[in-house]
Design a protein around this motif. Structure first.
Motif, short mmCIF file in Angstrom:
data_model
loop_
_atom_site.label_atom_id
_atom_site.label_comp_id
_atom_site.label_asym_id
_atom_site.label_seq_id
_atom_site.Cartn_x
_atom_site.Cartn_y
_atom_site.Cartn_z
N UNK A 1 0.84 -1.21 0.00
CA UNK A 1 0.00 0.00 0.00
C UNK A 1 0.86 1.25 0.00
N UNK A 2 1.89 1.26 0.85
CA UNK A 2 2.78 2.43 0.96
C UNK A 2 3.48 2.73 -0.36
N UNK A 3 4.05 1.70 -0.97
CA UNK A 3 4.79 1.92 -2.22
C UNK A 3 3.85 2.37 -3.34
N UNK A 4 2.63 1.83 -3.35
CA UNK A 4 1.66 2.26 -4.35
C UNK A 4 1.29 3.72 -4.14
N UNK A 5 1.05 4.10 -2.87
CA UNK A 5 0.69 5.48 -2.56
C UNK A 5 1.82 6.44 -2.94
N UNK A 6 3.07 6.03 -2.66
CA UNK A 6 4.20 6.89 -3.01
C UNK A 6 4.30 7.12 -4.52
N UNK A 7 3.87 6.13 -5.29
CA UNK A 7 3.97 6.24 -6.74
C UNK A 7 3.01 7.29 -7.30
N UNK A 8 1.94 7.59 -6.56
CA UNK A 8 0.97 8.59 -7.04
C UNK A 8 1.66 9.94 -7.27
N UNK A 9 2.43 10.36 -6.27
CA UNK A 9 3.10 11.66 -6.37
C UNK A 9 4.10 11.67 -7.52
N UNK A 10 4.87 10.60 -7.66
CA UNK A 10 5.85 10.51 -8.73
C UNK A 10 5.17 10.58 -10.10
N UNK A 11 4.04 9.88 -10.23
CA UNK A 11 3.32 9.87 -11.50
C UNK A 11 2.77 11.26 -11.86
N UNK B 1 3.66 13.31 -15.25
CA UNK B 1 2.59 13.70 -16.17
C UNK B 1 2.35 15.21 -16.20
N UNK B 2 3.07 15.94 -15.33
CA UNK B 2 2.87 17.38 -15.27
C UNK B 2 1.52 17.77 -14.71
N UNK B 3 1.00 16.91 -13.84
CA UNK B 3 -0.33 17.11 -13.28
C UNK B 3 -0.21 17.73 -11.89
N UNK B 4 -0.82 18.88 -11.69
CA UNK B 4 -0.74 19.59 -10.42
C UNK B 4 -2.04 19.46 -9.65
N UNK B 5 -1.96 18.90 -8.45
CA UNK B 5 -3.16 18.71 -7.63
C UNK B 5 -2.76 18.75 -6.17
N UNK B 6 -3.48 19.52 -5.35
CA UNK B 6 -3.12 19.69 -3.95
C UNK B 6 -3.16 18.37 -3.19
N UNK B 7 -4.14 17.53 -3.50
CA UNK B 7 -4.24 16.24 -2.79
C UNK B 7 -3.04 15.36 -3.09
N UNK B 8 -2.71 15.19 -4.34
CA UNK B 8 -1.59 14.32 -4.70
C UNK B 8 -0.25 14.92 -4.27
N UNK B 9 -0.18 16.24 -4.16
CA UNK B 9 1.04 16.87 -3.65
C UNK B 9 1.32 16.43 -2.22
#
Length: 313
Positions: free
Chosen positions: A235-245, A249-257
């Motif tokens: 779960x942790x490694x998957x969650x960490x990948x969200x921010x990297x992705x 992708x050049x996607x800016x979002x406060x939640x994923x930040x």
């Protein structure tokens, strides 16, 4: 207060660790001191480049470093003069009040168990990590990788320690505990979760919210999510990948930040007799700074004493 920091641990050490220590120093009071473990000859040029007074820190000279890929137990035993080994020795002797490193995770776990040891009554110390919540705030995941195989009583203790930690470190009153499972119904799951559910349900020292599924990680159903370390680490490694992705992708979002590990600094080992924090191997100066400040909070809140009271009673 003396906060111990391994300045040789991490992919970008010692520069990142020293710069993080300098940044953290600005947030410490006069009676809070950083003790740096490592090769002072490598530290000094970095301090000079920053025009930082070296007298603000204390130093413990070490000549060895435990590499990220080394066998944890062998390295702790064979490299007695490594920054991690010496740091744990001083923690055991009470010369420092906490110890943190972004180095070899296994060596940090082994070092903690060999030196300060588990709190009496704690069956298995666990690693806790932060999980951001969609509508603000965050929860804790316990265990995030220390114990791949668990028994029901281990998960109950994870829930107790996670609840105390959330309450006293993050001021979450009556944190809700959720059991990670593959369905919400009480009878769902494997042998571990089926046996754990009634133990959590009848435990008066926690606020049990029932089973939660993977889709509930980021909502408000639970503040503390308990699971075995194998599940938790996935779960942790998957969650960490969200921010990297999002960065790729050049996607800016406060939640994923808020999945950026730098904000949280490191993951504490819950259940040992002193504050011990493991940082991410790729820790930046910002992450190191926040790891140090978390160490300070653990000492100030006397969270270890609160664990001892809970389990000794």
């Amino acid at each position: 207060m003396k906060i111990g920091l391994d300045i040789m641990g991490g992919d970008y050490a010692p520069k990142a660790t020293v710069l993080g220590a300098i940044a953290a120093h600005q947030n410490l009071s006069k009676d809070q001191h950083l003790v740096l473990f490592g090769d002072k000859d490598q530290i000094t040029p970095i301090l000079e480049a920053q025009n930082f007074n070296p007298d603000f820190f204390e130093y413990v000279q070490t000549s060895e470093v435990i590499g990220m890929g080394e066998h944890p137990t062998k390295a702790i035993v064979q490299k007695a003069n490594s920054s991690i080994s010496v740091g744990f020795q001083q923690l055991k002797e009470g010369k420092i009040d906490s110890f943190a490193s972004a180095g070899n995770t296994g060596a940090m776990l082994v070092g903690a168990m060999f030196s300060v040891k588990a709190i009496e009554g704690v069956l298995r110390p666990a690693i806790s990590t932060v999980i951001p919540k969609e509508k603000g705030g965050f929860g804790l995941l316990v265990d995030a990788g220390a114990n791949a195989d668990c028994k029901p009583e281990h998960l109950v203790q994870f829930a107790i320690m996670g609840s105390l930690y959330a309450k006293h470190i993050y001021q979450i009153e009556q944190p809700k505990v959720g059991l990670m499972n593959l369905g919400e119904e009480e009878e769902k799951g494997n042998m571990l979760t089926q046996a754990t559910y009634p133990l959590l349900k009848t435990n008066n020292s926690i606020n049990f919210a029932g089973n939660i599924e993977g889709r509930d990680l980021f909502n408000a159903k639970a503040d503390i999510i308990v699971c075995d370390g194998f599940t938790g680490n996935v779960v942790l490694k998957l969650a960490e990948s969200f921010y990297v992705l999002t960065l790729k992708k050049g996607f800016k979002d406060d939640f994923f930040d808020r999945f950026n590990y730098e904000q949280y600094g490191g993951s504490p080992i819950l259940g040992v007799n002193a504050p011990v924090i493991i940082g991410h191997g790729i820790s930046s100066p910002e992450a190191i700074k926040n790891m140090i400040l978390l160490s300070k909070d653990m000492v100030e809140t006397q969270i270890i004493e609160k664990f001892k009271t809970a389990f000794n009673s």
